[in-house]
Design a protein around this motif. Sequence first.
Motif, PDB file in Angstrom:
ATOM      1  N   VAL A  59       6.920  -1.310  10.850  1.00 48.25           N
ATOM      2  CA  VAL A  59       6.728  -0.116  10.033  1.00 48.25           C
ATOM      3  C   VAL A  59       5.272   0.313  10.149  1.00 48.25           C
ATOM      4  CG1 VAL A  59       7.084   0.967   7.786  1.00 48.25           C
ATOM      5  CG2 VAL A  59       8.309  -1.118   8.365  1.00 48.25           C
ATOM      6  N   GLY A  63      -1.309   3.766   8.988  1.00 44.18           N
ATOM      7  CA  GLY A  63      -2.098   3.051   9.996  1.00 44.18           C
ATOM      8  C   GLY A  63      -3.542   2.847   9.578  1.00 44.18           C
ATOM      9  N   SER A  64      -3.799   2.832   8.269  1.00 48.58           N
ATOM     10  CA  SER A  64      -5.190   2.710   7.815  1.00 48.58           C
ATOM     11  C   SER A  64      -5.599   1.262   7.587  1.00 48.58           C
ATOM     12  CB  SER A  64      -5.412   3.530   6.537  1.00 48.58           C
ATOM     13  OG  SER A  64      -4.634   3.042   5.478  1.00 48.58           O
ATOM     14  N   ASN A  65      -4.685   0.347   7.916  1.00 49.30           N
ATOM     15  CA  ASN A  65      -5.038  -1.072   7.841  1.00 49.30           C
ATOM     16  C   ASN A  65      -4.405  -1.834   8.992  1.00 49.30           C
ATOM     17  OD1 ASN A  65      -6.639  -2.837   6.448  1.00 49.30           O
ATOM     18  ND2 ASN A  65      -4.950  -3.686   5.273  1.00 49.30           N
ATOM     19  N   ALA A  98       8.191   5.499  -0.048  1.00 54.74           N
ATOM     20  CA  ALA A  98       7.153   4.650   0.550  1.00 54.74           C
ATOM     21  C   ALA A  98       6.310   5.401   1.571  1.00 54.74           C
ATOM     22  CB  ALA A  98       7.799   3.427   1.195  1.00 54.74           C
ATOM     23  N   VAL A 123      -8.174   5.470  -1.222  1.00 60.17           N
ATOM     24  CA  VAL A 123      -7.437   4.588  -0.299  1.00 60.17           C
ATOM     25  C   VAL A 123      -6.534   5.491   0.549  1.00 60.17           C
ATOM     26  CG1 VAL A 123      -5.875   2.612  -0.089  1.00 60.17           C
ATOM     27  CG2 VAL A 123      -7.475   2.733  -2.030  1.00 60.17           C
ATOM     28  N   GLY A 128       4.053   2.799   0.562  1.00 65.01           N
ATOM     29  CA  GLY A 128       4.596   1.542   1.119  1.00 65.01           C
ATOM     30  C   GLY A 128       3.484   0.601   1.546  1.00 65.01           C
ATOM     31  N   GLY A 129       2.488   1.150   2.241  1.00 62.36           N
ATOM     32  CA  GLY A 129       1.360   0.322   2.667  1.00 62.36           C
ATOM     33  C   GLY A 129       0.600  -0.234   1.476  1.00 62.36           C
ATOM     34  N   ALA A 135      -2.851  -2.762  -2.498  1.00 60.71           N
ATOM     35  CA  ALA A 135      -4.098  -2.017  -2.301  1.00 60.71           C
ATOM     36  C   ALA A 135      -4.769  -1.745  -3.636  1.00 60.71           C
ATOM     37  CB  ALA A 135      -3.798  -0.691  -1.600  1.00 60.71           C
ATOM     38  N   THR A 137      -8.896  -0.907  -5.769  1.00 58.09           N
ATOM     39  CA  THR A 137     -10.329  -0.636  -5.822  1.00 58.09           C
ATOM     40  C   THR A 137     -10.846  -1.288  -7.107  1.00 58.09           C
ATOM     41  OG1 THR A 137      -9.875   1.362  -7.081  1.00 58.09           O
ATOM     42  CG2 THR A 137     -10.083   1.613  -4.685  1.00 58.09           C
ATOM     43  N   GLY A 219     -11.426   0.595   7.024  1.00 53.89           N
ATOM     44  CA  GLY A 219     -12.007   0.222   5.741  1.00 53.89           C
ATOM     45  C   GLY A 219     -12.503  -1.218   5.812  1.00 53.89           C
TER      46      GLY A 219
HETATM   47  C1  FAD Z   1     -11.844   4.480   5.017  1.00 53.53           C
HETATM   48  C2  FAD Z   1     -10.897   3.451   4.470  1.00 53.53           C
HETATM   49  C3  FAD Z   1     -11.062   2.989   3.170  1.00 53.53           C
HETATM   50  C4  FAD Z   1     -10.173   2.050   2.643  1.00 53.53           C
HETATM   51  N1  FAD Z   1     -10.364   1.619   1.366  1.00 53.53           N
HETATM   52  C5  FAD Z   1      -9.490   0.755   0.819  1.00 53.53           C
HETATM   53  C6  FAD Z   1      -9.650   0.321  -0.529  1.00 53.53           C
HETATM   54  O1  FAD Z   1     -10.558   0.742  -1.246  1.00 53.53           O
HETATM   55  N2  FAD Z   1      -8.755  -0.562  -1.033  1.00 53.53           N
HETATM   56  C7  FAD Z   1      -7.730  -1.041  -0.281  1.00 53.53           C
HETATM   57  O2  FAD Z   1      -6.929  -1.831  -0.803  1.00 53.53           O
HETATM   58  N3  FAD Z   1      -7.568  -0.661   0.997  1.00 53.53           N
HETATM   59  C8  FAD Z   1      -8.414   0.215   1.576  1.00 53.53           C
HETATM   60  N4  FAD Z   1      -8.256   0.602   2.874  1.00 53.53           N
HETATM   61  C9  FAD Z   1      -7.202  -0.013   3.689  1.00 53.53           C
HETATM   62  C10 FAD Z   1      -5.852   0.710   3.674  1.00 53.53           C
HETATM   63  O3  FAD Z   1      -6.012   2.078   3.360  1.00 53.53           O
HETATM   64  C11 FAD Z   1      -4.864   0.063   2.700  1.00 53.53           C
HETATM   65  O4  FAD Z   1      -4.617  -1.281   3.046  1.00 53.53           O
HETATM   66  C12 FAD Z   1      -3.535   0.808   2.657  1.00 53.53           C
HETATM   67  O5  FAD Z   1      -2.753   0.274   1.629  1.00 53.53           O
HETATM   68  C13 FAD Z   1      -2.759   0.720   3.960  1.00 53.53           C
HETATM   69  O6  FAD Z   1      -1.670   1.628   3.873  1.00 53.53           O
HETATM   70  P1  FAD Z   1      -1.024   2.262   5.186  1.00 53.53           P
HETATM   71  O7  FAD Z   1       0.101   3.098   4.756  1.00 53.53           O
HETATM   72  O8  FAD Z   1      -2.056   2.923   6.016  1.00 53.53           O
HETATM   73  O9  FAD Z   1      -0.479   0.960   5.891  1.00 53.53           O
HETATM   74  P2  FAD Z   1      -0.540   0.588   7.446  1.00 53.53           P
HETATM   75  O10 FAD Z   1      -1.947   0.354   7.847  1.00 53.53           O
HETATM   76  O11 FAD Z   1       0.239   1.562   8.227  1.00 53.53           O
HETATM   77  O12 FAD Z   1       0.240  -0.801   7.423  1.00 53.53           O
HETATM   78  C14 FAD Z   1      -0.317  -1.937   6.791  1.00 53.53           C
HETATM   79  C15 FAD Z   1       0.763  -3.031   6.777  1.00 53.53           C
HETATM   80  O13 FAD Z   1       1.806  -2.634   5.882  1.00 53.53           O
HETATM   81  C16 FAD Z   1       3.062  -2.593   6.573  1.00 53.53           C
HETATM   82  N5  FAD Z   1       3.808  -1.485   5.984  1.00 53.53           N
HETATM   83  C17 FAD Z   1       3.415  -0.212   5.800  1.00 53.53           C
HETATM   84  N6  FAD Z   1       4.372   0.491   5.170  1.00 53.53           N
HETATM   85  C18 FAD Z   1       5.398  -0.361   4.954  1.00 53.53           C
HETATM   86  C19 FAD Z   1       6.686  -0.233   4.355  1.00 53.53           C
HETATM   87  N7  FAD Z   1       7.121   0.923   3.866  1.00 53.53           N
HETATM   88  N8  FAD Z   1       7.490  -1.312   4.305  1.00 53.53           N
HETATM   89  C20 FAD Z   1       7.082  -2.496   4.829  1.00 53.53           C
HETATM   90  N9  FAD Z   1       5.896  -2.678   5.421  1.00 53.53           N
HETATM   91  C21 FAD Z   1       5.051  -1.624   5.471  1.00 53.53           C
HETATM   92  C22 FAD Z   1       2.687  -2.377   8.040  1.00 53.53           C
HETATM   93  O14 FAD Z   1       3.713  -2.821   8.900  1.00 53.53           O
HETATM   94  C23 FAD Z   1       1.427  -3.230   8.141  1.00 53.53           C
HETATM   95  O15 FAD Z   1       1.736  -4.583   8.270  1.00 53.53           O
HETATM   96  C24 FAD Z   1      -9.112   1.549   3.435  1.00 53.53           C
HETATM   97  C25 FAD Z   1      -8.949   2.026   4.741  1.00 53.53           C
HETATM   98  C26 FAD Z   1      -9.824   2.976   5.253  1.00 53.53           C
HETATM   99  C27 FAD Z   1      -9.592   3.496   6.644  1.00 53.53           C
END
Ligand code: FAD
Length: 307
Positions: A59, A63-65, A98, A123, A128-129, A135, A137, A219
Amino acid sequence: MSWQSALEATGARVIPDAPLARLAYWRVGGPAQWLVDLTTVAQLSGVMRLAADGLPITVLGKGSNALVHDDGIAGAVLRLKGALAELVIDGTSATAGAGMLLTVLLRRLDEAGLAGAEPFAGVPGTVGGAVVMNAGTRLGEARDLVRSVTVVVPGGELRTLDAEALAFGYRTATLPEGAVVAFAELHLTDRDVEARQARRQELMEARKATQPLNLPSCGSTFTNPPGDYAGRLIEASGLKGLRIGGASVSTKHANFVVNHGDATAEDIRQVIVHIRETVFARHGIWMTPEVKLLGPWEPGALGRRSE
Ligand SMILES: Cc1cc2nc3c(=O)[nH]c(=O)nc-3n(C[C@H](O)[C@H](O)[C@H](O)COP(=O)(O)OP(=O)(O)OC[C@H]3O[C@@H](n4cnc5c(N)ncnc54)[C@H](O)[C@@H]3O)c2cc1C
């Protein structure tokens, strides 16, 4: 029937050999064998039935992590859209798909005069992520507002799990093996909305001042070790600015690894391993990466602790 035909038969949009670098925050990585855009729960269940038959499923939220391997990802890479990215508000509760972006969630809650999702300020991921990563702060974390989640497990069955069942930890949650989060039920409030919005705004200003938001990153690369800060340890190890290929330790915030434009996933991996090993050698602390590896990475790709 081929996997591609079986995926198409679910009604989902299937894009073969789809570049992922433009979809993930670090802007690196190879293609998805099949990028699958899902807009209904029925489609998601259909795809998860294929998972039970052996189709590899990954999934992608925003893509931010996620560090996508340079060779890409085999199997189906799912994106949740349409009904899987909507918000339904009922009093001070809401059900969020999600695939919904956290920025959109916050805006929609503002419009509805609701608060409670402040932990997600700045964030950049999806709902979902945020569940999967717990996630958060300094204003809190997902566990403060997630009441339950509905997941779809391999085989296609929907299950609703209470927050306790997710065993939220520091940037972790536990899901059934191979489950995809489809919806999260959120506990919100209609009290102190303006004061809570103001706190969110303050946090956003602080983030702009301290984070290198002009270059692709994911991040914080590492979680903070107990009683310390990953950024402080990395800086104290003299690593700010350390560069391998097109990736470097940010000079603005040492816990950010940034892509200068031409980095590969391998460059980023090497920077992460170098940070981990150097901090361990200098401070005796083996830090935990916060970022997730997607694709054919070797076990221990982000470093192995040498005793
Ligand atoms: C500039 C910046 C600042 C940030 N600041 C913070 C912060 O302050 N606090 C924080 O906690 N994080 C922060 N992050 C990290 C990130 O944004 C979080 O971890 C966020 O929750 C990731 O969500 P995503 O949808 O991008 O997940 P993705 O990066 O796409 O995926 C992360 C993981 O979750 C899984 N996943 C995603 N969606 C699902 C779903 N629906 N079901 C099952 N699995 C799933 C993916 O397979 C992967 O393993 C930051 C990132 C950036 C780029």
